[in-house]
Design a protein around this motif. Sequence first.
Motif, PDB file in Angstrom:
ATOM      1  N   GLY A 531       0.613  -1.404  -0.240  1.00 31.85           N
ATOM      2  CA  GLY A 531       0.001   0.365   0.172  1.00 31.85           C
ATOM      3  C   GLY A 531       0.662   1.327   0.630  1.00 31.85           C
ATOM      4  O   GLY A 531       1.788   1.147  -1.038  1.00 31.85           O
ATOM      5  N   ASP A 532       0.276   1.923   0.950  1.00 31.43           N
ATOM      6  CA  ASP A 532       1.296   3.275   0.832  1.00 31.43           C
ATOM      7  C   ASP A 532       2.336   3.432   1.778  1.00 31.43           C
ATOM      8  O   ASP A 532       2.863   4.553   2.591  1.00 31.43           O
ATOM      9  CB  ASP A 532       0.304   4.563   1.590  1.00 31.43           C
ATOM     10  CG  ASP A 532       0.119   4.258   2.585  1.00 31.43           C
ATOM     11  OD1 ASP A 532      -0.399   3.043   3.000  1.00 31.43           O
ATOM     12  OD2 ASP A 532      -1.402   5.626   3.000  1.00 31.43           O
ATOM     13  N   GLU A 533       3.153   2.178   2.466  1.00 32.58           N
ATOM     14  CA  GLU A 533       4.101   1.935   3.748  1.00 32.58           C
ATOM     15  C   GLU A 533       4.723   0.950   3.116  1.00 32.58           C
ATOM     16  O   GLU A 533       4.658  -0.083   2.062  1.00 32.58           O
ATOM     17  CB  GLU A 533       3.170   0.914   4.911  1.00 32.58           C
ATOM     18  CG  GLU A 533       2.034   1.716   5.185  1.00 32.58           C
ATOM     19  CD  GLU A 533       1.999   1.344   6.755  1.00 32.58           C
ATOM     20  OE1 GLU A 533       1.592  -0.031   6.572  1.00 32.58           O
ATOM     21  OE2 GLU A 533       1.478   2.262   7.754  1.00 32.58           O
ATOM     22  N   ALA A 534       6.221   1.567   3.989  1.00 33.97           N
ATOM     23  CA  ALA A 534       7.737   1.224   2.930  1.00 33.97           C
ATOM     24  C   ALA A 534       7.764  -0.127   4.081  1.00 33.97           C
ATOM     25  O   ALA A 534       7.446  -0.034   5.634  1.00 33.97           O
ATOM     26  CB  ALA A 534       8.513   2.042   2.901  1.00 33.97           C
ATOM     27  N   GLU A 535       8.041  -0.751   4.631  1.00 31.39           N
ATOM     28  CA  GLU A 535       9.116  -1.984   5.090  1.00 31.39           C
ATOM     29  C   GLU A 535      10.583  -1.615   5.268  1.00 31.39           C
ATOM     30  O   GLU A 535      11.212  -2.059   4.238  1.00 31.39           O
ATOM     31  CB  GLU A 535       8.734  -3.371   4.905  1.00 31.39           C
ATOM     32  CG  GLU A 535       9.312  -4.590   5.846  1.00 31.39           C
ATOM     33  CD  GLU A 535       9.112  -5.973   5.680  1.00 31.39           C
ATOM     34  OE1 GLU A 535       7.605  -6.407   6.330  1.00 31.39           O
ATOM     35  OE2 GLU A 535      10.221  -6.333   4.717  1.00 31.39           O
ATOM     36  N   LEU A 536      10.618  -1.486   6.227  1.00 31.91           N
ATOM     37  CA  LEU A 536      12.269  -0.687   6.992  1.00 31.91           C
ATOM     38  C   LEU A 536      12.316  -1.806   7.907  1.00 31.91           C
ATOM     39  O   LEU A 536      11.739  -2.018   8.815  1.00 31.91           O
ATOM     40  CB  LEU A 536      12.156   0.683   7.225  1.00 31.91           C
ATOM     41  CG  LEU A 536      11.739   1.713   6.840  1.00 31.91           C
ATOM     42  CD1 LEU A 536      11.681   2.906   7.039  1.00 31.91           C
ATOM     43  CD2 LEU A 536      11.982   1.838   5.205  1.00 31.91           C
ATOM     44  N   ILE A 537      14.044  -2.249   7.672  1.00 29.07           N
ATOM     45  CA  ILE A 537      14.504  -3.245   8.544  1.00 29.07           C
ATOM     46  C   ILE A 537      15.829  -2.031   8.802  1.00 29.07           C
ATOM     47  O   ILE A 537      16.826  -1.236   8.775  1.00 29.07           O
ATOM     48  CB  ILE A 537      15.559  -4.582   7.694  1.00 29.07           C
ATOM     49  CG1 ILE A 537      14.186  -5.041   7.037  1.00 29.07           C
ATOM     50  CG2 ILE A 537      16.251  -5.206   9.101  1.00 29.07           C
ATOM     51  CD1 ILE A 537      13.495  -5.730   8.017  1.00 29.07           C
ATOM     52  N   LEU A 538      15.754  -2.109  10.790  1.00 31.38           N
ATOM     53  CA  LEU A 538      16.242  -1.467  11.249  1.00 31.38           C
ATOM     54  C   LEU A 538      17.162  -2.164  11.919  1.00 31.38           C
ATOM     55  O   LEU A 538      16.627  -3.274  12.320  1.00 31.38           O
ATOM     56  CB  LEU A 538      15.816  -0.396  12.348  1.00 31.38           C
ATOM     57  CG  LEU A 538      14.481   0.545  11.077  1.00 31.38           C
ATOM     58  CD1 LEU A 538      13.572   1.847  12.233  1.00 31.38           C
ATOM     59  CD2 LEU A 538      15.130   0.683   9.730  1.00 31.38           C
ATOM     60  N   LEU A 539      18.198  -1.757  13.096  1.00 28.91           N
ATOM     61  CA  LEU A 539      18.638  -2.154  13.710  1.00 28.91           C
ATOM     62  C   LEU A 539      18.295  -1.274  15.599  1.00 28.91           C
ATOM     63  O   LEU A 539      18.152  -0.493  15.574  1.00 28.91           O
ATOM     64  CB  LEU A 539      20.029  -1.880  13.442  1.00 28.91           C
ATOM     65  CG  LEU A 539      20.559  -2.165  12.680  1.00 28.91           C
ATOM     66  CD1 LEU A 539      22.290  -2.030  12.477  1.00 28.91           C
ATOM     67  CD2 LEU A 539      20.702  -3.707  12.371  1.00 28.91           C
ATOM     68  N   GLU A 540      18.530  -2.418  16.367  1.00 26.64           N
ATOM     69  CA  GLU A 540      18.082  -1.818  17.546  1.00 26.64           C
ATOM     70  C   GLU A 540      19.706  -2.394  18.547  1.00 26.64           C
ATOM     71  O   GLU A 540      20.094  -1.873  19.750  1.00 26.64           O
ATOM     72  CB  GLU A 540      16.788  -2.746  18.188  1.00 26.64           C
ATOM     73  CG  GLU A 540      17.386  -4.234  19.153  1.00 26.64           C
ATOM     74  CD  GLU A 540      16.177  -4.293  20.003  1.00 26.64           C
ATOM     75  OE1 GLU A 540      15.112  -4.510  20.227  1.00 26.64           O
ATOM     76  OE2 GLU A 540      16.058  -5.627  20.513  1.00 26.64           O
ATOM     77  N   ASP A 541      20.608  -3.059  18.059  1.00 26.68           N
ATOM     78  CA  ASP A 541      21.542  -2.827  18.114  1.00 26.68           C
ATOM     79  C   ASP A 541      22.340  -3.289  16.865  1.00 26.68           C
ATOM     80  O   ASP A 541      21.629  -4.402  15.948  1.00 26.68           O
ATOM     81  CB  ASP A 541      21.724  -4.004  18.797  1.00 26.68           C
ATOM     82  CG  ASP A 541      23.122  -3.796  20.588  1.00 26.68           C
ATOM     83  OD1 ASP A 541      24.142  -2.607  19.550  1.00 26.68           O
ATOM     84  OD2 ASP A 541      23.180  -3.590  21.151  1.00 26.68           O
ATOM     85  N   LEU A 542      23.866  -3.700  16.752  1.00 23.12           N
ATOM     86  CA  LEU A 542      24.391  -4.965  15.927  1.00 23.12           C
ATOM     87  C   LEU A 542      24.208  -5.917  16.391  1.00 23.12           C
ATOM     88  O   LEU A 542      24.043  -6.370  17.457  1.00 23.12           O
ATOM     89  CB  LEU A 542      26.189  -4.334  16.437  1.00 23.12           C
ATOM     90  CG  LEU A 542      26.811  -2.963  15.795  1.00 23.12           C
ATOM     91  CD1 LEU A 542      28.224  -2.982  16.033  1.00 23.12           C
ATOM     92  CD2 LEU A 542      26.804  -2.867  14.403  1.00 23.12           C
ATOM     93  N   GLY A 543      23.379  -6.559  15.002  1.00 23.95           N
ATOM     94  CA  GLY A 543      22.871  -8.505  15.245  1.00 23.95           C
ATOM     95  C   GLY A 543      21.462  -8.139  15.760  1.00 23.95           C
ATOM     96  O   GLY A 543      20.960  -9.192  15.640  1.00 23.95           O
ATOM     97  N   ARG A 544      20.969  -6.805  15.893  1.00 25.46           N
ATOM     98  CA  ARG A 544      19.390  -7.361  16.293  1.00 25.46           C
ATOM     99  C   ARG A 544      18.776  -6.132  15.010  1.00 25.46           C
ATOM    100  O   ARG A 544      18.554  -5.369  15.738  1.00 25.46           O
ATOM    101  CB  ARG A 544      19.530  -6.555  17.779  1.00 25.46           C
ATOM    102  CG  ARG A 544      19.776  -7.395  18.895  1.00 25.46           C
ATOM    103  CD  ARG A 544      19.798  -7.436  20.224  1.00 25.46           C
ATOM    104  NE  ARG A 544      18.079  -7.573  20.579  1.00 25.46           N
ATOM    105  CZ  ARG A 544      17.805  -8.672  20.350  1.00 25.46           C
ATOM    106  NH1 ARG A 544      18.464  -9.628  21.033  1.00 25.46           N
ATOM    107  NH2 ARG A 544      16.920  -9.241  20.518  1.00 25.46           N
ATOM    108  N   PRO A 545      18.168  -7.165  13.963  1.00 26.98           N
ATOM    109  CA  PRO A 545      16.943  -5.900  13.130  1.00 26.98           C
ATOM    110  C   PRO A 545      15.964  -6.005  13.985  1.00 26.98           C
ATOM    111  O   PRO A 545      15.533  -7.073  14.805  1.00 26.98           O
ATOM    112  CB  PRO A 545      17.469  -7.064  11.986  1.00 26.98           C
ATOM    113  CG  PRO A 545      17.956  -8.271  12.604  1.00 26.98           C
ATOM    114  CD  PRO A 545      18.343  -8.480  13.877  1.00 26.98           C
ATOM    115  N   VAL A 546      15.207  -5.050  13.462  1.00 27.05           N
ATOM    116  CA  VAL A 546      14.077  -4.807  13.672  1.00 27.05           C
ATOM    117  C   VAL A 546      13.120  -5.091  12.437  1.00 27.05           C
ATOM    118  O   VAL A 546      13.713  -4.106  11.705  1.00 27.05           O
ATOM    119  CB  VAL A 546      13.791  -3.511  14.985  1.00 27.05           C
ATOM    120  CG1 VAL A 546      14.112  -4.650  16.203  1.00 27.05           C
ATOM    121  CG2 VAL A 546      14.196  -2.269  14.664  1.00 27.05           C
TER     122      VAL A 546
END
Length: 567
Positions: A531-546
């Motif tokens: 839809g009108d949203e992009a999925e982003l993979i971010l980090l909460e720390d090195l080795g810990r994606p959200v």
Amino acid sequence: MSSSGAQNEPYVESLECSRFVLTDECPANAESWFLARCFAALLVRGVRGIVSFADPVPRTDDSGAVVAVGHVGTIYQATNAVYMGRATPRTVKLLPNGVVLNERMAQKVRRQEQGHEYAERLLIRQGAPALRVGVDPKVWLREALVAVGARNLRHRGVHRFCGQVVGVAARPMTLPGREGCGRWLPSEAPFPTDICSYTLRLLTTPGRSWPLLDQGQAFTVRSYRGAYDVRWISLKRALPTGLSASDRLVVDATVLAEHPEVGTLACTAPTLPVVAEEDLKSLEGALLVVTWLLDSGFDRGGTLYVIGGGTVQDTAAFAASIVHRGARWVFVPTTLLAQGDSCIGSKSSINHRGYKNQLGTFHPPAEVIVDDAFLGTLAPREVQSGIGEMLHYAALGGGTVWAAFEAELSGGWERLSTADMSALAMRATTVKKDFVEADEFDTGLRRNLNFGHTFGHGIEYASKGHIPHGIAVAYGIECANAYAEKLGILAPEVRARIGLIVRGLVDGSELREVSASQIVSGMAQDKKRVGDEAELILLEDLGRPVRVSARLDGHLERFLEHVLDTW
């Protein structure tokens, strides 16, 4: 506060409200109606002042299920509340079930104050041992948090709103903001809008200590068509007798001209030189390879050898996947980008009528041969692009793999030898291997590998392809980390640590020709957009994606304008 201006007695004429969340499932003005009824009831009981906190950080359990959504107080904004800014930033303990163990609860355990039993039961249900008689509660709490796998979550602080409820509660169904109930104080500060449109879900990383492979060593990747080896070995040693008569070779024409050992190999079997340009990576290019294979008598007993970078790989792998319902093929990657990324993973992607990477198959190679000699003829920009791509694997791997990249790149990427480059490539692909083996068909966990790529694809699009993919990903990593810090997910010191390596690789000069609006338009082309949203993979720390979903709207454009200004 009271209507007369007199000081209130706490908890008598004032009320704290939290977790009034305007969810998508809430029809029409139902929540406003409910809040108005609450205000009317409070008026009857003499309550005149309301303080409310809106927590923007969603809570998820370890399976990824959202147990409490985040919000920025849209319902309070709608009733013209006074926005008082954020509360104090803090780090909270998040339990595996998504429940926060706040500092007050922890203090009750440490001091064995009234209510400590609830906090202790919470931890015991998550797997902590019971608090035994004679054990120091402070020590028990510290060990219990480790035992249950509690993790730190950086919180930038909740949003605070306050308002005044005045009037006569004679019309209990009157909506807030109208005469009778719920007249809030005039707004005195801009309402928060920057994070009202994201949801967050933690994704488990396969996480382990990845080994540093030396030349001559190999690792194995499991796939649905059987396991295959990735060997760091010279082409001559890997294929000492050349190819068989039933084999075929598709090779980048430039590589064929620059590397005599490839010319020698080409003399042992029918060979198709191709020009590694974007036009090749198309249905027409793939069918050209298929036609040549069939015309040359290629049968199911032969192996297709592919020597080149990502463009040649995508085209030839797609052709191999459709000829004879799937032909055996072996890949020899000749660019750092291909050695450190695309050589494993089973994917082939081609373009079609302006749609980039929209056609593809899953058809893994039978073997990958990594020869660092090919990297000696790469242009500096190709080396930068390869390192930029590999950095996202290093950040996702964390721990020893990030430390290895950090150590190698701290002296400058220009000083790397070809062996250094291939060593980093092998390190990067061993990280990718775990994701691929866990989710070969890219339906869940493997989507973590898009870290830096959604922003990166937007930057690549905005530059009309002038910024190479890996360099765009390097900028995408910096954008993703800036966004994660803005949301309170990533600590500033971790962002700075990663940013030091990124900014040692790229200097921002490529970004002068792109705009924030162009980047957002490019992100809207991403095939993982919903839809009108992009999925982003971010980090909460090195080795810990959200995983975060962000609306492709003005708030993202304003954010990117700020990021571009920092370069």
